[in-house]
Design an enzyme around this catalytic site. Structure first.
Site, PDB file in Angstrom:
ATOM      1  N   GLN D 126       9.391 -33.458  17.419  1.00 26.96           N
ATOM      2  CA  GLN D 126      10.037 -32.812  18.559  1.00 26.96           C
ATOM      3  C   GLN D 126      11.218 -31.954  18.118  1.00 26.96           C
ATOM      4  OE1 GLN D 126      12.614 -35.398  20.771  1.00 26.96           O
ATOM      5  NE2 GLN D 126      12.148 -34.438  22.722  1.00 26.96           N
ATOM      6  N   GLY D 127      11.233 -30.693  18.483  1.00 30.55           N
ATOM      7  CA  GLY D 127      12.346 -29.816  18.097  1.00 30.55           C
ATOM      8  C   GLY D 127      13.238 -29.491  19.271  1.00 30.55           C
ATOM      9  N   TYR D 128      14.114 -30.422  19.594  1.00 37.14           N
ATOM     10  CA  TYR D 128      15.035 -30.206  20.717  1.00 37.14           C
ATOM     11  C   TYR D 128      16.468 -29.987  20.206  1.00 37.14           C
ATOM     12  CZ  TYR D 128      12.111 -31.322  24.830  1.00 37.14           C
ATOM     13  OH  TYR D 128      11.218 -31.307  25.853  1.00 37.14           O
ATOM     14  N   SER D 129      17.048 -31.037  19.609  1.00 35.08           N
ATOM     15  CA  SER D 129      18.469 -31.002  19.241  1.00 35.08           C
ATOM     16  C   SER D 129      18.762 -29.933  18.194  1.00 35.08           C
ATOM     17  CB  SER D 129      18.913 -32.347  18.673  1.00 35.08           C
ATOM     18  OG  SER D 129      18.872 -33.325  19.660  1.00 35.08           O
ATOM     19  N   GLU D 245       8.011 -40.825  33.140  1.00 35.05           N
ATOM     20  CA  GLU D 245       8.182 -42.269  33.189  1.00 35.05           C
ATOM     21  C   GLU D 245       7.813 -42.946  31.859  1.00 35.05           C
ATOM     22  OE1 GLU D 245       4.364 -44.378  35.346  1.00 35.05           O
ATOM     23  OE2 GLU D 245       5.740 -43.145  36.455  1.00 35.05           O
ATOM     24  N   ASN D 384      24.405 -43.827  25.322  1.00 35.95           N
ATOM     25  CA  ASN D 384      24.720 -44.720  26.438  1.00 35.95           C
ATOM     26  C   ASN D 384      25.851 -44.168  27.309  1.00 35.95           C
ATOM     27  OD1 ASN D 384      22.743 -46.232  25.264  1.00 35.95           O
ATOM     28  ND2 ASN D 384      23.871 -48.170  25.361  1.00 35.95           N
ATOM     29  N   GLU D 385      26.685 -43.306  26.719  1.00 36.69           N
ATOM     30  CA  GLU D 385      27.712 -42.641  27.536  1.00 36.69           C
ATOM     31  C   GLU D 385      27.033 -41.698  28.544  1.00 36.69           C
ATOM     32  OE1 GLU D 385      27.927 -42.896  24.154  1.00 36.69           O
ATOM     33  OE2 GLU D 385      29.449 -44.470  24.215  1.00 36.69           O
TER      34      GLU D 385
END
Lengths: 373, 398, 373, 398
Positions: D126-129, D245, D384-385
């Site tokens: 996956q190439g997101y960040s 989901e 989690n933030e």
């Protein structure tokens, strides 16, 4: 798998909530707490009419034969409304002993009277040095012609000042204790009554050569511990459900405060540090609710005893931690306002503080849980 | 590096400790130890004992009664008082109004008020917070309109500690509501609490105790000579006071006394036939508080050493002492409550008849209310959230 | 009362810091860690020249007669620079045994050699089942004509692969153990060397009928425990000081990251939830520093033993908790970046994780602290 | 209210459990249990075993290989896999790229990619960040310029999990840098990882492991037919995927397995001659994690019951499962590390010669790196933030 209340359970919970809104809101409750008895005869009558008092009482004795799961929605509503009536003492404790182990005669006399609201009960067990250890009973029994003479000191008996009859534990041998039904007005019984920190009524009960007859024995002789263990677990499941209601009330009040209170020109709910803390309170509430469901589903007679003990202790660990977390944070996030008696949340704080310790604090249940592994 | 006090400092500490031992009245010591409410007379009695000894206002200039103690001596004195369990010296006169008068007051104001503050002739309270303003002090709304030789004051203060004991109040009021900046147009006024138009209403706290109040001003006439500093410069005065050095923010001495009490109490409680203090679960929580307190005492001394070295007031360090000190106080009160377990329930309501008071052990019955009461410590005097904001901005530059 | 370092201490700390900046920065350290020995001879020589190796060695044996307080600034600088040299093993442990309890001959041979950088030491004590219990020694001793034969297995001996001599504990009676000086190259000694999680070198040491002569005994026979207790407390005080340096580095890196990393168009240091957590890390660092001062002030020979034990355990409780708090939060606040080997903070995380357990985790010291009350 | 599964659900669970017991290869089970790195082959082997059984993509439409399981069955299957300790099904193809293709892809794209994804012929990443964008995905900068029948792509992705195993990558790229809103002008492209101009550089993590990478694009030519949906509508695609989901966010099954392992391991460690698990200090931390896990399982079932009842996807509830689930995973790994105590030190660096691998117990030596590795769980997949921000906004309305 089904986490909704049944239609009957939901209808009952709705009517309890409606009653609280109408006759037991924060202002009405304040007056009840300050009244001489610290309880409301009107509320009790209504509870009887609504069938709340007979809910977990067998059908052949005027009740509805319900279990802990049926009581859950009621206890949650009581928690949300911070109801101070001696429901737990009478229905959650006293009547349970009779329903589970009472003689035919006891069942016949007492259970319908409780269900109809004519009789209140209390469970006189804890002694000065017992802490949360249910096995530690030093109240003495001397057999005589008429039956037994009981002598001892019971502490912090919830609902004692309001009760007609007490279920009293006393050591009948070195190995065990037994339970006896005692009239609160019997000669030799003295109740020092007081208001509790969470605004209910309780009392220290002194027994000095109190004569009870042979029919006063509840359950088998020397077999008190197993019965007490079972009933106290049942009552623990009820306060877990109650705690879920109190937490809901405290969380909602805190959220509302964050959304309305302004500082430096903005609502304080825009401060991220407070948002994250509110989220943690919310998550704690959800986790506590899950454990209260577990406790209720294991609290009835049918369950395997060790399975029940484990579930109840696990639930009480979570509930105790949750009570502490939510009570402390809800006051802190309310700031000074939360410290005043005028805000309902400060009364939720009191009740949560006491639930955290009721029937054993987290340490007690951690010890019990570990021993059952 | 040397963590010990010098021989001179130790001698001073011993002198204070010995004197407190001999001069703290037993009834007051007992009331403090058992978390009983202190009356106005209790508070003033102790104030006057210290005033007579010359120890009531160490940091004041000598001409007004100060005694020239250095920061270490002042710290030692306050912590010894905490450790001995003396009644508190109510700060509103001694360490809030007086420093303001010394810095900003006229000669007349000094002469009129300082000796009476010193001697405990007047009981003071502080009129800062208002219902709409909490941490955001500058949003205050109480209005003072000048009319000839007096101001006409209308408005409301809240959280006014011990207003029901007070003879005088110092107040921040808004004398100019047209100012562009909210901080402008605020003035610092002194009122006699007997002035017509002042109503004090108790705010009962969640422990059932009465220590704070709402104070209502309805056309209260305050003579112009009771204005301190210039009209509209009240914020300067308030800021000076906020930065005013306090030595015992960490309340080390008091917490040491509470810790000792907790150990003694937990040793007397029994759990499954053994002293509760030997229970690893309980004991570890107690030990962790003890370690935090040991650390805080050293941290406090480090700041003191820095202050002495640099001659500067402590700055944002005080916020850290406030945060840790109050967390420790809360933990100690919570452990006391946990220690007593199921016996913690009995509660004496404010409105209970005195006759009811003997029905249970009053000390045991004080533990839950005490725990409840201590929740205030992380809220008052700049909530711990505000203290974290201060450290974040001042120390960390965020 | 004086919390500043003395002029000499400060000068020494400054020169250590300069050395680290110049010859031991993050890139240089990376190469040293990856090298065959995992240590730098150049650094060791410099330590000798700077007088660091002789710092706590008595003056009559080529040292400077310093104590734990003198080492504090050095250890803090080492912590900040994440120095991986076997300084603790040699100077903080090995040489301490000789300086405190060695025979004249041992002192004369070993201490000057350590001070001059000619000899490295290690302390071979921990065994498989001992956990943090210093009294548990199963390595055996058989007396023979030449002295003793030692056999046993020592685990995770810090600095073992680099050491010339080992101080080895072995059970000389049922009541106690003794310490022996053993050449690492002696027949029967086998060291399985490895890198540690915090990037130092250590090894498991197998001893199989290792012959040592009578002069090899360090201190009195059967009196090993008191000596080990004392020296390990001394070394614990040193790692407490080191932890303060590592925490400083992790906190500074995190603060810098909060001030520079942008998300949603603003630096993440403007988010209040992160600000408050950074403040808590800062406070933890200050409280940890205070306890490291206490530990150092009590770690030398002169202190009363129980007073020393109490202070060291209290300090280690706080340091262990602080290591855990700061290491976890610093990674979390760095986000993904903190998870990579490329960031120094991830190496601080490793060291802090291990310091939390070194010479006893918080649980161990809580138990010891409670027993000394 | 009924907390139990129905007899049908229990039968399904038993079927899955039995099948996993018989079909999970022992070498893979052991590798997972001992926290060993799984090779590309290990991952694909397990994928293909499930594909053959027809269980690899339960939620896909039946025509593409889905099997019509309801939410409870899907949940049970995933948690049973976790409990048995199977290798993970890498989600990039199966539950990220595929749902996107099913919703937005052309018929050609579906036919070309879906069967290969199903059968494990292609390994996807996956190439997101990107280095500048973390939680703030819309700030991505990788550029794709259309030139005739292809896009010319330049830029950099980071945190690309298992890119070094991948045959294909799906990427968010910026096709229009002039757009007013940052969310506009983003497109969703599929690249073959063998295309010239792609460089994969490992990002070694603090545990010494290689699982994530930087991926550099230098004039990479991507055929126009590899554009999914419309040019400039990539954000719509990404948002769809974010809301997609997932059933096992809480990782209950895996944590149950870790808890059982921890109990066994702590029972085998000795502390002062007694099993560590009998030590109240250690035991209570373990019990509290166990209780949180019990609560989380019930909470998860409550959400599932709601989903089943309402037919709606879970929404912000998933954030809570993520927060609690990852906290539990971290606590379990931390307790394993604490359990082994001083023996946790040995570490096998990535660059260590294989010969060195037998010098210490590899499982014991894996505990500290495992603890380190698990710190990622509260950072990845929306820290989690960020999850707290989501609950704060969506559920609490703050």
């Amino acid at each position: 798998m089904d986490f909704e209340y049944s239609e009957e359970q939901q209808l009952l919970a709705d009517s309890v909530q409606r009653f609280i809104q109408k006759d037991y809101d924060f202002e009405a409750r304040k007056k009840i707490v300050a009244s001489e008895t610290g309880s409301s005869e009107n509320a009790w009558r209504t509870f009887a009419e609504m069938g709340l008092l007979g809910l977990p009482i067998p059908q052949d004795h005027g009740g509805f034969g319900g279990g802990a799961l049926d009581l859950m929605a009621v206890m949650e509503a009581f928690g949300e409304g911070l109801v101070v009536e001696p429901y737990l003492a009478t229905v959650g404790l006293g009547a349970q002993f009779i329903a589970r182990a009472g003689s035919k005669a006891q069942r016949k006399t007492i259970l319908p009277a409780v269900a109809e609201g004519r009789m209140k009960l209390a469970f006189a067990h804890t002694e000065s040095k017992a802490r949360y250890n249910l096995a530690q009973v030093e109240t003495t029994v001397t057999p005589n012609e008429g039956g037994w003479l009981l002598s001892g000191e019971k502490r912090v008996v919830l609902g004692a000042p309001l009760a007609d009859k007490l279920v009293v534990s006393a050591a009948t041998s070195k190995r065990g204790f037994s339970l006896f039904l005692v009239d609160r007005g019997a000669p030799g019984v003295e109740v020092k009554a007081y208001r509790t920190f969470d605004e209910m009524r309780a009392g220290d009960v002194a027994l000095e050569n109190v004569q009870v007859d042979k029919k006063a024995l509840v359950g088998k002789k020397n077999a008190g511990l197993a019965l007490v263990d079972e009933v106290v677990d049942f009552a623990t499941a009820l306060v877990c459900a109650e705690a879920v209601g109190v937490i809901k009330s405290a969380n909602e009040s805190t959220l509302e405060y964050l959304k309305t209170r302004k500082q430096f020109g903005v609502t304080i709910g825009t401060f991220q540090a407070l948002q994250h803390r509110m989220v943690d309170m919310f998550i704690t509430g959800e986790q506590a609710r899950s454990m209260a469901c577990l406790a209720a589903s294991k609290a009835d007679v049918a369950a395997d005893a060790d399975d029940r003990r484990r579930a109840i202790s696990a639930a009480k660990i979570k509930i105790a931690d949750a009570c502490r977390h939510v009570s402390q944070e809800s006051i802190q996030l309310h700031g000074g306002m939360g410290m005043t008696e005028e805000m309902k949340v400060s009364h939720a704080f009191r009740r949560l503080t006491m639930i955290a310790q009721q029937f054993g604090d987290a340490d007690h249940h951690l010890e019990r849980f570990a021993a059952l592994a | 590096m040397d963590l010990s006090y010098s021989p001179e400092e130790l001698a001073f500490r011993d002198e204070v400790r010995g004197w407190l031992k001999d001069n703290l009245p037993e009834d007051l010591r007992r009331k403090v130890a058992e978390y009983e409410e202190l009356s106005r007379d209790d508070l003033l009695r102790w104030h006057r004992i210290l005033a007579k000894k010359g120890w009531v206002a160490p940091s004041w200039p000598k001409e007004w009664g100060g005694n020239g103690w250095n920061v270490v001596q002042r710290y030692l004195f306050e912590e010894e008082c905490g450790y001995a369990g003396t009644p508190p010296l109510i700060p509103f006169g001694l360490s809030m109004c007086a420093p303001v008068l010394l810095k900003f007051g006229s000669e007349e104001q000094k002469k009129r008020f300082l000796p009476r503050i010193y001697n405990g002739d007047d009981f003071w309270c502080q009129g800062y917070s208002e219902p709409g303003s909490g941490s955001d002090l500058a949003s205050l709304k109480t209005k003072a309109v000048r009319q000839g030789d007096h101001y006409l004051v209308n408005g409301q203060k809240t959280w006014t500690t011990l207003a029901h004991y007070a003879d005088w109040i110092f107040c921040l009021v808004r004398t100019d509501s047209e100012s562009a900046k909210r901080q402008e147009g605020i003035s610092f006024l002194l009122f006699d609490m007997k002035t017509p138009g002042i109503t004090v209403r108790p705010l009962v706290l969640l422990d059932g105790g009465h220590e704070v109040n709402e104070v209502f001003f309805d056309d209260v006439k305050v003579p112009v000579e009771n204005l301190v500093y210039e009209e509209g410069k009240g914020w300067t005065v308030a800021k000076y006071l906020l930065g005013h050095e306090r030595m015992n923010t960490g309340r080390i001495g008091g917490s040491k006394r509470e810790l000792a009490k907790l150990k003694e109490f937990a040793a007397a409680q029994s759990k499954n036939g053994r002293p509760l203090i030997e229970d690893a679960r309980f004991r570890d929580r107690l030990s962790r508080v003890e370690v935090e307190l040991m650390a805080l005492e050293i941290t406090n001394l480090r700041f003191l050493d820095q202050m002495r070295r640099s001659g500067n007031p402590p700055g944002a360090d005080v916020s850290m002492l406030k945060i840790k000190g109050t967390e420790i106080q809360q933990s100690l009160s919570e452990l006391m409550l946990q220690a007593v377990g199921p016996l913690a329930q009995p509660f004496r309501p404010v409105d209970a008849p005195v006759a009811a008071r003997d029905d249970f052990d009053p000390f045991v019955a004080s533990l839950a209310p005490r725990y409840g009461n201590m929740r205030k410590t992380t809220i008052y005097a700049g909530s711990n959230e505000i203290q974290r904001n201060i450290i974040s901005k001042m120390t960390l530059g965020l």
